[in-house]
Design a protein around this motif. Structure first.
Motif, PDB file in Angstrom:
ATOM      1  N   THR A 222      50.387   5.459  48.594  1.00 27.05           N
ATOM      2  CA  THR A 222      49.320   5.383  49.595  1.00 27.05           C
ATOM      3  C   THR A 222      49.511   4.187  50.507  1.00 27.05           C
ATOM      4  O   THR A 222      49.309   4.270  51.731  1.00 27.05           O
ATOM      5  CB  THR A 222      47.943   5.315  48.905  1.00 27.05           C
ATOM      6  OG1 THR A 222      47.758   6.483  48.109  1.00 27.05           O
ATOM      7  CG2 THR A 222      46.826   5.227  49.935  1.00 27.05           C
ATOM      8  N   GLU A 230      50.246   7.738  63.139  1.00 24.63           N
ATOM      9  CA  GLU A 230      49.757   9.119  63.059  1.00 24.63           C
ATOM     10  C   GLU A 230      50.790  10.156  63.481  1.00 24.63           C
ATOM     11  O   GLU A 230      50.924  11.187  62.815  1.00 24.63           O
ATOM     12  CB  GLU A 230      48.470   9.264  63.877  1.00 24.63           C
ATOM     13  CG  GLU A 230      47.748  10.564  63.625  1.00 24.63           C
ATOM     14  CD  GLU A 230      46.328  10.560  64.163  1.00 24.63           C
ATOM     15  OE1 GLU A 230      45.633  11.565  63.967  1.00 24.63           O
ATOM     16  OE2 GLU A 230      45.921   9.544  64.773  1.00 24.63           O
ATOM     17  N   LEU A 233      53.152  10.632  60.527  1.00 28.70           N
ATOM     18  CA  LEU A 233      52.494  11.316  59.417  1.00 28.70           C
ATOM     19  C   LEU A 233      52.308  12.797  59.717  1.00 28.70           C
ATOM     20  O   LEU A 233      52.539  13.658  58.849  1.00 28.70           O
ATOM     21  CB  LEU A 233      51.139  10.658  59.128  1.00 28.70           C
ATOM     22  CG  LEU A 233      51.193   9.233  58.559  1.00 28.70           C
ATOM     23  CD1 LEU A 233      49.810   8.585  58.624  1.00 28.70           C
ATOM     24  CD2 LEU A 233      51.709   9.238  57.123  1.00 28.70           C
ATOM     25  N   ASP A 234      51.902  13.107  60.936  1.00 28.47           N
ATOM     26  CA  ASP A 234      51.718  14.511  61.322  1.00 28.47           C
ATOM     27  C   ASP A 234      53.033  15.280  61.234  1.00 28.47           C
ATOM     28  O   ASP A 234      53.071  16.410  60.734  1.00 28.47           O
ATOM     29  CB  ASP A 234      51.170  14.600  62.748  1.00 28.47           C
ATOM     30  CG  ASP A 234      49.696  14.240  62.834  1.00 28.47           C
ATOM     31  OD1 ASP A 234      49.023  14.236  61.783  1.00 28.47           O
ATOM     32  OD2 ASP A 234      49.220  13.960  63.948  1.00 28.47           O
ATOM     33  N   TYR A 238      52.015  14.612  56.178  1.00 32.11           N
ATOM     34  CA  TYR A 238      51.266  13.762  55.253  1.00 32.11           C
ATOM     35  C   TYR A 238      49.837  13.552  55.762  1.00 32.11           C
ATOM     36  O   TYR A 238      49.617  13.497  56.984  1.00 32.11           O
ATOM     37  CB  TYR A 238      51.934  12.396  55.111  1.00 32.11           C
ATOM     38  CG  TYR A 238      53.213  12.398  54.320  1.00 32.11           C
ATOM     39  CD1 TYR A 238      53.279  13.016  53.074  1.00 32.11           C
ATOM     40  CD2 TYR A 238      54.354  11.780  54.814  1.00 32.11           C
ATOM     41  CE1 TYR A 238      54.460  13.016  52.344  1.00 32.11           C
ATOM     42  CE2 TYR A 238      55.544  11.770  54.089  1.00 32.11           C
ATOM     43  CZ  TYR A 238      55.589  12.393  52.857  1.00 32.11           C
ATOM     44  OH  TYR A 238      56.748  12.396  52.142  1.00 32.11           O
ATOM     45  N   PRO A 239      48.878  13.388  54.858  1.00 35.15           N
ATOM     46  CA  PRO A 239      47.505  13.105  55.295  1.00 35.15           C
ATOM     47  C   PRO A 239      47.411  11.710  55.889  1.00 35.15           C
ATOM     48  O   PRO A 239      48.163  10.808  55.508  1.00 35.15           O
ATOM     49  CB  PRO A 239      46.702  13.218  53.996  1.00 35.15           C
ATOM     50  CG  PRO A 239      47.692  12.886  52.919  1.00 35.15           C
ATOM     51  CD  PRO A 239      48.993  13.459  53.382  1.00 35.15           C
ATOM     52  N   PHE A 240      46.491  11.542  56.809  1.00 33.18           N
ATOM     53  CA  PHE A 240      46.274  10.243  57.429  1.00 33.18           C
ATOM     54  C   PHE A 240      45.418   9.404  56.485  1.00 33.18           C
ATOM     55  O   PHE A 240      44.290   9.788  56.167  1.00 33.18           O
ATOM     56  CB  PHE A 240      45.569  10.423  58.773  1.00 33.18           C
ATOM     57  CG  PHE A 240      45.676   9.242  59.680  1.00 33.18           C
ATOM     58  CD1 PHE A 240      46.885   8.895  60.253  1.00 33.18           C
ATOM     59  CD2 PHE A 240      44.563   8.469  59.971  1.00 33.18           C
ATOM     60  CE1 PHE A 240      46.985   7.807  61.106  1.00 33.18           C
ATOM     61  CE2 PHE A 240      44.656   7.373  60.814  1.00 33.18           C
ATOM     62  CZ  PHE A 240      45.868   7.045  61.386  1.00 33.18           C
TER      63      PHE A 240
END
Length: 310
Positions: A222, A230, A233-234, A238-240
């Motif tokens: 994490t 962002e 991650l996008d 992966y989740p933000f």
């Protein structure tokens, strides 16, 4: 093999003296010496972390992530692939482009790249990540900021590395490296299952590195995701991370910088092969043996120990 490296000068124990000494050098001709001092003496931990983070940006380009997944090197032999990449690059930097070991390292890297169908555009983008990601990391989380001389020298060092790799149309300045990276990512970032698989394997490995290994793997993972922006991650799916987590990660790195700023000056250069994160070669290595030797490699198996390229 032992990597040899000579510090820039014998300096007095003044936290900013090396910065001033580097500023007096010419980044057009002294870029290897300057970048060697930055990587080994001024920002060794920061640059290594940034280069590790730069790997994830390359996975987010589908053509790159898909190829890396197809080779199996980053998913099935993640530690060795990580070690080989770092040791090859460090061998070039520590010895220089004209030293036999530096030339052998560049030759080994080129042999691997020529074994795969890699576009010049993707190679140029990867080169940009080596320049831009560490510059931006130090700007945000370093114990001091780079000087203009150091930024120019960083770009010039990787320009020379790129020329030895045969990459065309290399950016001329660090600002052009930044512009190319941002434009390339805006056009090419996207999700690919292969890129995600390679990113997952690299994240899993990173959780085993000190000091990440001192906390649960999920927490370490994490924290690492909280350092990514962002768009990255996008692209990797992966989740933000929640805002409090991102704030905490940023605060932790800023606190580290404040501590380092008050520490004694490093006088012995950091060597990646001495890092506990490098585990594949406890008895040393020959740079000519690192990496992969796929069937399409232009150098025969029995010629691996041949001398460096001219």
């Amino acid at each position: 093999m032992r990597i040899t490296s000579t510090p820039i000068t014998r300096i007095r124990p003044d936290r900013y003296h090396r910065r001033d000494a580097l500023a007096a050098l010419d980044p057009a001709t002294d870029h290897v010496e300057i970048y060697r001092a930055l990587s080994g003496l001024e920002f060794p931990w920061d640059i290594q972390q940034a280069l590790s983070l730069a790997l994830f940006r390359t996975y987010a380009v589908p053509s790159i992530g898909r190829l890396l997944a197809a080779t199996g090197e980053f998913t099935e032999r993640t530690q060795k692939r990580y070690d080989d990449t770092g040791l090859i690059l460090e061998t070039v930097l520590a010895n220089g482009f004209e030293h036999p070991e530096g030339r052998a390292a560049v030759r080994r890297m080129n042999q691997m790249h020529r074994s795969y169908d890699i576009s010049d555009e993707d190679l140029r983008y990867v080169l940009c990540t080596f320049v831009v990601v560490p510059l931006r990391w130090v700007q945000r989380w370093g114990w001091r900021r780079h000087t203009e001389v150091e930024k120019v020298a960083t770009a010039n060092y990787y320009r020379e590395l790129g020329r030895h790799m045969g990459i065309r149309d290399i950016p001329a300045t660090w600002q052009e490296f930044e512009s190319l990276l941002d434009a390339y990512e805006a056009e090419h970032f996207g999700y690919d299952p292969g890129g995600r698989a390679v990113a997952d394997a690299t994240l899993d490995l990173a959780t085993t590195f000190p000091p990440n290994d001192r906390v649960p793997a999920a927490l370490s993972r994490t924290f690492l995701l909280a350092l990514m922006d962002e768009p990255l991650l996008d692209a990797l799916g992966y989740p933000f991370p929640p805002r409090p987590v991102r704030i905490a990660a940023d605060a932790a790195l800023r606190a580290r910088a404040a501590v380092v700023r008050r520490m004694a000056v490093r006088t012995e250069p950091f060597s990646l092969q001495q890092s506990p994160s490098i585990r594949s070669y406890p008895d040393g290595f020959d740079v000519r043996e690192l990496g992969t030797f796929p069937a399409t490699c232009p150098v025969p198996h029995d010629a691996r120990r041949a001398g460096p390229a001219a």
